[in-house]
Design an enzyme around this catalytic site. Structure first.
Site, PDB file in Angstrom:
ATOM      1  N   GLU A   1     -43.296 -97.059  29.727  1.00 16.03           N
ATOM      2  CA  GLU A   1     -44.509 -97.831  29.453  1.00 16.03           C
ATOM      3  C   GLU A   1     -44.928 -97.706  27.990  1.00 16.03           C
ATOM      4  O   GLU A   1     -44.638 -96.707  27.340  1.00 16.03           O
ATOM      5  CB  GLU A   1     -45.664 -97.293  30.299  1.00 16.03           C
TER       6      GLU A   1
ATOM      7  N   CYS B   1     -49.562 -97.193  21.766  1.00 17.22           N
ATOM      8  CA  CYS B   1     -49.336 -95.899  22.405  1.00 17.22           C
ATOM      9  C   CYS B   1     -47.919 -95.927  22.983  1.00 17.22           C
ATOM     10  O   CYS B   1     -47.609 -96.777  23.819  1.00 17.22           O
ATOM     11  CB  CYS B   1     -50.382 -95.711  23.506  1.00 17.22           C
TER      12      CYS B   1
ATOM     13  N   CYS C   1     -42.035 -87.143  33.090  1.00 18.49           N
ATOM     14  CA  CYS C   1     -42.532 -85.981  32.340  1.00 18.49           C
ATOM     15  C   CYS C   1     -42.411 -84.736  33.210  1.00 18.49           C
ATOM     16  O   CYS C   1     -42.743 -84.770  34.389  1.00 18.49           O
ATOM     17  CB  CYS C   1     -43.991 -86.211  31.952  1.00 18.49           C
TER      18      CYS C   1
ATOM     19  N   CYS D   1     -49.288 -82.653  34.735  1.00 15.23           N
ATOM     20  CA  CYS D   1     -50.751 -82.495  34.658  1.00 15.23           C
ATOM     21  C   CYS D   1     -51.389 -83.087  35.914  1.00 15.23           C
ATOM     22  O   CYS D   1     -50.916 -84.090  36.450  1.00 15.23           O
ATOM     23  CB  CYS D   1     -51.307 -83.186  33.421  1.00 15.23           C
TER      24      CYS D   1
ATOM     25  N   CYS E   1     -52.348 -86.982  36.159  1.00 13.97           N
ATOM     26  CA  CYS E   1     -51.461 -87.940  35.506  1.00 13.97           C
ATOM     27  C   CYS E   1     -50.435 -88.544  36.464  1.00 13.97           C
ATOM     28  O   CYS E   1     -49.709 -87.837  37.157  1.00 13.97           O
ATOM     29  CB  CYS E   1     -50.746 -87.231  34.365  1.00 13.97           C
TER      30      CYS E   1
ATOM     31  N   GLY F   1     -44.585 -88.724  28.900  1.00 10.38           N
ATOM     32  CA  GLY F   1     -43.784 -87.629  28.359  1.00 10.38           C
ATOM     33  C   GLY F   1     -44.544 -86.689  27.444  1.00 10.38           C
ATOM     34  O   GLY F   1     -45.631 -86.993  26.969  1.00 10.38           O
ATOM     35  N   GLU F   2     -43.955 -85.520  27.232  1.00 11.61           N
ATOM     36  CA  GLU F   2     -44.506 -84.513  26.318  1.00 11.61           C
ATOM     37  C   GLU F   2     -43.679 -84.590  25.023  1.00 11.61           C
ATOM     38  O   GLU F   2     -42.512 -84.164  25.004  1.00 11.61           O
ATOM     39  CB  GLU F   2     -44.404 -83.127  26.970  1.00 11.61           C
TER      40      GLU F   2
ATOM     41  N   CYS G   1     -51.655 -93.609  31.992  1.00 14.44           N
ATOM     42  CA  CYS G   1     -50.253 -93.330  31.796  1.00 14.44           C
ATOM     43  C   CYS G   1     -49.460 -93.219  33.101  1.00 14.44           C
ATOM     44  O   CYS G   1     -49.812 -92.456  33.983  1.00 14.44           O
ATOM     45  CB  CYS G   1     -50.215 -92.030  31.007  1.00 14.44           C
TER      46      CYS G   1
HETATM   47  S1  SF4 Z   1     -47.317 -87.467  30.459  1.00 16.60           S
HETATM   48 FE1  SF4 Z   1     -48.814 -86.188  29.359  1.00 16.60          FE
HETATM   49  S2  SF4 Z   1     -50.546 -86.044  30.763  1.00 16.60           S
HETATM   50 FE2  SF4 Z   1     -48.806 -86.783  31.959  1.00 16.60          FE
HETATM   51  S3  SF4 Z   1     -47.888 -84.936  32.893  1.00 16.60           S
HETATM   52 FE3  SF4 Z   1     -46.843 -85.331  30.941  1.00 16.60          FE
HETATM   53  S4  SF4 Z   1     -47.945 -84.103  29.420  1.00 16.60           S
HETATM   54 FE4  SF4 Z   1     -49.271 -84.257  31.218  1.00 16.60          FE
END
Ligand code: SF4
Length: 363
Positions: A104, A122, A129, A133, A136, A181-182, A354
């Protein structure tokens, strides 16, 4: 909805990805193929500035040279799978990758920002990911793989191409690495994409107009402070105590708050820039006690707090707090001398949180 032809590039090369190459790398590849170095600069401009999707569009490069280069370099445009437009001007895109995965990308608040000559995109840095979190939708789907530098720049390029169809002068001015993603778990590709997007021969997006948002990967923050402290830093803080943050951001169990804040101070001292701390507010966390914990943690730091009332995600069951609670939370921080803003909720009608669109599409 507008649709790109899937993979309409005219080469099947399995070589290096063109969109992830710096100008100097393309020069080297040209030299290795007995072509003049400046051909590499020409190709770079076509790809990174003009955002072309095929070799055939590079009209000032001889066909024989294009053929030669396309054997060494893979030009793999992203496939537009879905586009959603919010009433508030936010546009959300779902792009397909060469291996069938999807990511996305969001153009934030397009109409309003157009008036101010500011276009923020963004972008995603991973497929899925691994962090998980609590609030999310991306985390719910698990981790698939890292994106390449070319897939990261590709999101900005596809968007530029699409938007130039309705506004010839469209230019992305800001990039936030805040999508799926991180970013610090894909450090090299993200930093390379930043360098490419910053190139004056390409998108020419200022380093200070790009921001990496992390869930708190301490070694990544320290590395950024050393490698490129001009790039902005945002941290998903979400809680002021380890007890609460352990639950909301599992990364906290690995890098607890004291360590995280230490790394943020290091970044601030090196860059002279303030760190943005994102605090998602839910019905459960928007209270005075939590606000005081955040204030205590950040007092005296070069910091700015961005409060984000959550977009409701059906799967997590989290709900948006009332306006009174949001104002009360902000008031506690302001009283402690910490600059605070409330991020207006954007794109709720199009599932801008997200990971939501990808999940819906997957289903
Ligand atoms: S995309 Fe960002 S908010 Fe979502 S789980 Fe991964 S680190 Fe956390």
């Amino acid at each position: 909805m507008e649709r790109h032809e899937p993979h309409s590039c005219n080469n099947a090369a399995e070589g290096r990805e063109l969109r992830g190459c710096k100008e100097e790398e393309l020069g080297e590849i040209c030299l290795a193929n007995d072509l003049a170095r400046f051909r590499g600069s020409q190709v770079f401009r076509w790809v990174q500035e003009r955002a072309v999707r095929t070799w055939a569009e590079m009209t000032n490069i001889r066909e024989a040279d294009r053929k030669l280069l396309s054997a060494a370099l893979a030009l793999q445009p992203l496939e537009l799978r879905r586009e959603q437009r919010s009433q508030d001007g936010t546009r959300k895109y779902l792009f397909g990758l060469a291996d069938g995965e999807s990511i996305e990308c969001v153009l934030m608040d397009y109409e309003r920002r157009r008036a101010r000559n500011r276009q923020t995109v963004c972008v995603s840095t991973q497929v899925g990911c691994p962090v998980g979190c609590a609030f999310c939708a991306t985390g719910l789907g698990g981790f698939r793989r890292n994106l390449t530098a070319g897939e990261i720049t590709g999101q900005v390029l596809e968007l530029t191409r699409l938007l130039r169809r309705e506004d010839e002068g469209f230019q992305v001015t800001n990039v936030v690495f805040m999508g799926m993603g991180e970013p610090f778990l894909n450090y090299e590709a993200v930093l390379k994409a930043i360098e490419i997007l910053n190139s004056p021969q390409g998108q020419n997006i200022g380093m200070r107009r790009m921001t990496i948002s992390t869930s708190g990967v301490v070694p990544g923050i320290r590395r950024l402070a050393r490698d490129n402290a001009q790039v902005g830093l945002a941290v998903s803080l979400h809680a002021g105590t380890d007890v609460m943050r352990d639950v909301l951001v599992p990364m906290n169990r690995r890098y607890p708050l004291a360590e995280l804040l230490g790394a943020c101070r290091e970044y601030s001292e090196t860059s002279g820039r303030r760190v943005t701390f994102e605090v998602a507010l839910t019905e459960k966390t928007a209270n005075k006690q939590e606000a005081s914990a955040v204030a205590k943690l950040l007092r005296g730091m070069l910091a700015h707090v961005n409060l984000i009332p959550v977009n409701p995600v059906a799967e997590t069951g989290m709900k948006r707090p009332t306006e009174e609670r949001i104002t009360e939370f902000a008031g506690v921080l302001t009283k402690a001398g910490i600059p605070v803003s409330v991020r207006e909720e954007r794109g709720t009608d199009i599932e801008a949180a997200c990971g939501q669109l990808r999940r819906r599409y997957g289903e």
